[in-house]
Design an enzyme around this catalytic site. Structure first.
Site, PDB file in Angstrom:
ATOM      1  N   ASP A  10      27.692  34.790  45.249  1.00 48.23           N
ATOM      2  CA  ASP A  10      28.951  34.656  44.518  1.00 48.23           C
ATOM      3  C   ASP A  10      28.742  33.694  43.343  1.00 48.23           C
ATOM      4  OD1 ASP A  10      31.548  34.435  43.711  1.00 48.23           O
ATOM      5  OD2 ASP A  10      32.347  33.721  45.622  1.00 48.23           O
ATOM      6  N   ASP A 113      31.500  39.549  40.113  1.00 47.56           N
ATOM      7  CA  ASP A 113      30.626  38.385  40.246  1.00 47.56           C
ATOM      8  C   ASP A 113      30.213  38.134  41.688  1.00 47.56           C
ATOM      9  OD1 ASP A 113      33.159  37.504  41.096  1.00 47.56           O
ATOM     10  OD2 ASP A 113      32.615  35.436  40.694  1.00 47.56           O
ATOM     11  N   GLU A 114      30.287  39.146  42.516  1.00 47.56           N
ATOM     12  CA  GLU A 114      29.908  38.973  43.926  1.00 47.56           C
ATOM     13  C   GLU A 114      29.163  40.211  44.411  1.00 47.56           C
ATOM     14  OE1 GLU A 114      33.200  38.226  46.704  1.00 47.56           O
ATOM     15  OE2 GLU A 114      34.392  37.959  44.907  1.00 47.56           O
TER      16      GLU A 114
HETATM   17 MG   LIG Z   1      32.845  33.808  42.063  1.00 48.96          MG
END
Ligand SMILES: [Mg+2]
Length: 425
Positions: A10, A113-114
């Site tokens: 993350d 974003d993960e």
């Molecule tokens: Mg994040």
């Protein structure tokens, strides 16, 4: 069978980190934005828009994600505001996914974003998973210029919970045996899929922590929350939800959406955003070897009123062009030009791609050609990276064209740049 090992990677303050590292790399900033009170959002001149990401120094001023820019500026008049840039986020996200794919046998992007990485059976290659996770995050920081948290466990839920422990630039484990010590003391609101209103309701029942939830009789939870009650109980005890992995997520269909910080009113801009959403969506559908039959578009307007429309294709498809053309005509029907804050496209009624073609009356080989074109584009992108081949309409869109379009329009009326929250994946 080796024990399952899942990483959840993350990015820390993704939009801000990506912007900061990009500006440092281009020599725009001498001082890293992450070390200053700074935020992504809106337009500093017009003071419109909302904060979509903030630095740790900005957080110290009490600035929170989602608050209006004008309010944030009252809390910290020296706040540095940087407009959002969705093409930058898409590129940085792609660079992260490419790096993860170098090491992980299976990478499952969960949001821009993960990503989940299934590292099961890789200990013989990379050694101890915790030591390897440290190497992985250090390589991301060194080569890509931003930090991530890595959560490690034997299932997706626990890995995701672990990556949310202290930040930034950290590796955390949450093995099932560690649940009572590491997860149960956390507030119930920290549990995945427990929203704010559910957390409030839990509180009124005297259920404050995840541990309280784990010890609550199932029938009590079911009487207040229905099926979600049993699911929460299972999650609180570390059981994998059935919808965290792409295999299960996709049974509900595919979707891709973008949150926009300014009022989107320009039809041409909406068309470009829709095309970009459809490209990612269709590529993901093809990656899973699927085709979809139902295409839908949806939006939220500036008063947060939602609307959606969908239609069934004559034949199931994974073609970018087919999905985009369908979505565009749906958007034309649905949208009366009111200012939009979120735009999304979804595909459902999934067929396994059998590779056979059901020709419709007007097909005449066109569909087969479109599929061949998509397959060729996917292969090139797979081999040489996502940016190796781009639609002419997007060439320079992130640089010259968008700037030109923005400055043209800003002469007409003030506006903020586009900012996504969960554009791809
Ligand atoms: Mg994040």
């Amino acid at each position: 069978m080796p024990d399952p090992i899942i990483f959840h990677v993350d990015v820390n303050s993704a939009f801000l980190s990506w912007t900061a590292s990009d500006r440092m790399a281009k020599g725009i900033d001498k001082v890293d934005l992450r070390d200053l009170p700074s935020a992504i959002g809106g337009d500093p001149k017009t003071r419109h828009g909302i904060i979509t990401a903030k630095s740790i120094p900005a957080k110290r001023y009490g600035i929170v994600t989602g608050e209006p820019v004008s309010q944030a500026l009252r809390k910290c008049p020296s706040l540095i505001l940087v407009p959002g840039d969705y093409s930058l986020y898409a590129r940085q996200s792609q660079a992260l996914m490419d790096l993860l794919r170098k090491y992980a046998p299976a990478v499952d992007p969960f949001s821009i974003d993960e990503a989940f990485c299934d590292m099961t059976g890789t200990a013989s290659l990379y050694g101890d998973p915790v030591l390897f996770a440290h190497k992985l995050k250090d390589e991301i920081r060194r080569d890509l210029g931003f930090t991530v948290n890595v959560g490690i466990s034997s299932n997706h839920l626990l890995a995701k919970m672990a990556s949310d422990f202290t930040k930034p630039d950290r590796v955390h484990t949450l093995w099932p045996r560690e649940i009572p010590r590491k997860m149960w003391p956390l507030p119930a609101a920290d549990l995945l899929f427990v929203g704010e209103s559910t957390a409030q309701k839990l509180k009124s029942l005297g259920i404050l922590t995840i541990g309280d939830l784990a010890g609550t009789p199932e029938d009590l939870l079911v009487s207040h929350f229905g099926k979600h009650g049993s699911q929460m109980l299972a999650y609180a005890n570390g059981t994998e939800p059935s919808d965290l992995t792409s295999r299960h997520r996709k049974s509900r269909g595919f979707s891709n959406e973008i949150t926009i910080s300014h009022d989107l009113v320009d039809r041409e801009e909406a068309r470009l955003i829709l095309l970009s959403l459809c490209e990612t969506l269709a590529a993901r559908i093809r990656l899973q070897g699927d085709k979809i039959r139902l295409v839908g578009v949806y939006y939220k307007d500036s008063s947060f009123v939602s609307a959606s429309r969908q239609t069934r294709l004559n034949r199931s498809s994974s073609s970018t062009q087919t999905i985009y053309e369908t979505a565009l005509s749906l958007l034309h029907e649905l949208w009366d030009g009111r200012p939009l804050r979120l735009l999304g496209v979804r595909g459902s009624e999934i067929d396994k791609d059998s590779g056979s073609y059901q020709m419709d009356l007007f097909d005449a080989g066109k569909n087969r050609k479109l599929d061949q074109l998509d397959a060729a584009v996917d292969q090139i992108r797979d081999k040489f990276g996502d940016s190796s081949i781009r639609r002419a309409v997007f060439l320079g869109a992130d640089e010259t064209d968008l700037k030109k379009r923005r400055s043209n329009r800003s002469r007409k009326k003030p506006e903020d740049p586009t900012e996504p929250e969960t554009p791809c994946c």
